[in-house]
Enzyme design. Sequence first.
Site, PDB file in Angstrom:
ATOM      1  N   HIS A   1       0.416  -1.320  -0.058  1.00 42.88           N
ATOM      2  CA  HIS A   1      -0.033   0.018  -0.255  1.00 42.88           C
ATOM      3  C   HIS A   1       0.832   1.338   0.065  1.00 42.88           C
ATOM      4  CE1 HIS A   1      -2.933  -3.145   2.462  1.00 42.88           C
ATOM      5  NE2 HIS A   1      -3.714  -2.221   1.262  1.00 42.88           N
TER       6      HIS A   1
ATOM      7  N   LYS B   1     -16.013  -7.958   5.105  1.00 42.01           N
ATOM      8  CA  LYS B   1     -14.999  -9.422   5.919  1.00 42.01           C
ATOM      9  C   LYS B   1     -15.289  -8.510   7.170  1.00 42.01           C
ATOM     10  CE  LYS B   1     -11.823  -7.765   2.775  1.00 42.01           C
ATOM     11  NZ  LYS B   1     -11.362  -7.621   1.755  1.00 42.01           N
TER      12      LYS B   1
ATOM     13  N   ARG C   1      -1.037  -5.651  -8.753  1.00 42.78           N
ATOM     14  CA  ARG C   1       0.079  -6.226  -8.198  1.00 42.78           C
ATOM     15  C   ARG C   1       0.145  -8.218  -9.304  1.00 42.78           C
ATOM     16  NH1 ARG C   1      -2.658  -8.048  -2.683  1.00 42.78           N
ATOM     17  NH2 ARG C   1      -4.249  -7.530  -4.153  1.00 42.78           N
TER      18      ARG C   1
ATOM     19  N   SER D   1      -2.706  -7.852   2.646  1.00 43.86           N
ATOM     20  CA  SER D   1      -3.683  -7.690   3.737  1.00 43.86           C
ATOM     21  C   SER D   1      -3.823  -9.405   4.390  1.00 43.86           C
ATOM     22  CB  SER D   1      -4.374  -6.861   3.745  1.00 43.86           C
ATOM     23  OG  SER D   1      -3.921  -5.331   3.802  1.00 43.86           O
TER      24      SER D   1
END
Length: 168
Positions: free
Chosen positions: A18, A42, A91, A129
């Site tokens: 990040h 979530k 990514r 994460s």
Amino acid sequence: MTRTAVYPGSFDPVTLGHLDILDRSTLIFDRVIVAVLENPGKEPLFTAQERVQLLSAAVGSNPRVEVDTFNGLTVDYARKVGAQALVRGLRAISDFESEFQMALMNRRLAPEIHTVFLMTSFSNVFVSSTLIKEVCRYGGSIEELVPPATAAAMARKLGPRRPKRGGE
Ligand code: PNS
């Protein structure tokens, strides 16, 4: 004109990936607001306040960067703060499909706000994460993948880590 971008996300927790995207976005925009989604679908590991604290500690005193929280639609938040763009990191190919969908939906909702994708550095391609939480939960080392305050907060939440062994 001040070029403002919102960098939205769950940031549960902030990773070096990040920060890499954030650094790159400050080269393009005058003002970048890191916008933490308060209630992601979530159940988050960290509260919104904790996620903001960890981000603020990692960002330091960069005058181009602000950290805030939001709820509801990202584009509504972006309009509220006068942003022209949303920043998202990419990514790998696997990120592309969902990011593409999200960008097109956001464009439909707010045609005047443009999504800008920035590529992460090669060293962060595998950092997420979700994976970091999983590795940490089972005792693996994550110290080199997150800022120091995040590593310490994760150790407090999930227990101490084993020392790093081997690797790249
Ligand atoms: O870090 P994440 O979990 O990949 O971030 C996803 C996020 C927060 C950017 C996305 O879920 C989002 O924008 N949520 C806010 C609600 C919204 O605007 N949904 C429509 C997006 S098409």
